[in-house]
Design an enzyme around this catalytic site. Sequence first.
Site, short mmCIF file in Angstrom:
data_model
loop_
_atom_site.label_atom_id
_atom_site.label_comp_id
_atom_site.label_asym_id
_atom_site.label_seq_id
_atom_site.Cartn_x
_atom_site.Cartn_y
_atom_site.Cartn_z
N ASP A 174 0.83 -1.20 0.00
CA ASP A 174 0.00 0.00 0.00
C ASP A 174 0.88 1.26 0.00
OD1 ASP A 174 -2.27 -1.56 0.13
OD2 ASP A 174 -2.33 -1.52 2.32
N1 URA Z 1 -1.35 -6.07 3.61
C1 URA Z 1 -1.80 -4.81 3.69
O1 URA Z 1 -2.83 -4.54 4.28
N2 URA Z 1 -1.10 -3.85 3.08
C2 URA Z 1 0.06 -4.08 2.41
O2 URA Z 1 0.66 -3.15 1.89
C3 URA Z 1 0.52 -5.40 2.36
C4 URA Z 1 -0.21 -6.38 2.97
#
Ligand code: URA
Length: 234
Positions: A101
Amino acid sequence: MERLQKVIASSGYASRRKAEELIKAGKVYVNDQKVTQLGTKVNPSDDIRIDGQHLTLEKKEYYLLNKPRGIISSAHDDKGRKTVVDLIETNARIYPIGRLDYDTTGLIILTNDGTLAQKLAHPSQKVEKTYIAKLDKILTTEDFYQLKKGVVIEGKKVIPTKLKIKSKDKQKQTSLITISIVEGRNHIVKKIFNQLGYDVKKLKRESYDFLTLGNLKSGEYRELSLEEIKKLYR
Ligand code: URA
């Protein structure tokens, strides 16, 4: 000499199946000759053109990046925001394997090796990823054991392969949890904790399979060794 669909797939242009479709649909030209026969063998020096675009058979490159916050995990961003690819000094058309993310930090691999990218992204590969999640509360013992047994996210159960309470801050009422999963769904760690009523304030990926961040600081990267690339292929 290699099979045309394999060469197209390993260039990262398209998956093997999509490459086969493109060939059958008469969209692929080798040295200006239309090729519709699957399995046609080509040389690295051959000029391959798909839908008018020349395929560059670049040397394969592999990077391990410690992604900072506020960076997009894709090769391009429509809104012109900085991406993980912008952090790597190369002219190769690399892209990240999987996603982190915008606000997640940590380990991400980038490559222009489409074959490896597809292999690792496939759910059957069960690549274990380890994250450190900072929660907005202290994880209760009850929820810890609930999580250990697994949580159903959008109809599919996720069972962490490892789970540990790293620390608790009683004053700030936060906790740091180490969680390993083989799942690849987007936002999966946040969804797991949200399901139990916690918010993930910070998330960092510490490892991907046998690869760890080591001494890399935020924004720093290194190339993978031949040994590491071979191991990822296994
Ligand atoms: N899980 C998440 O919620 N975000 C990420 O960036 C990776 C795994």
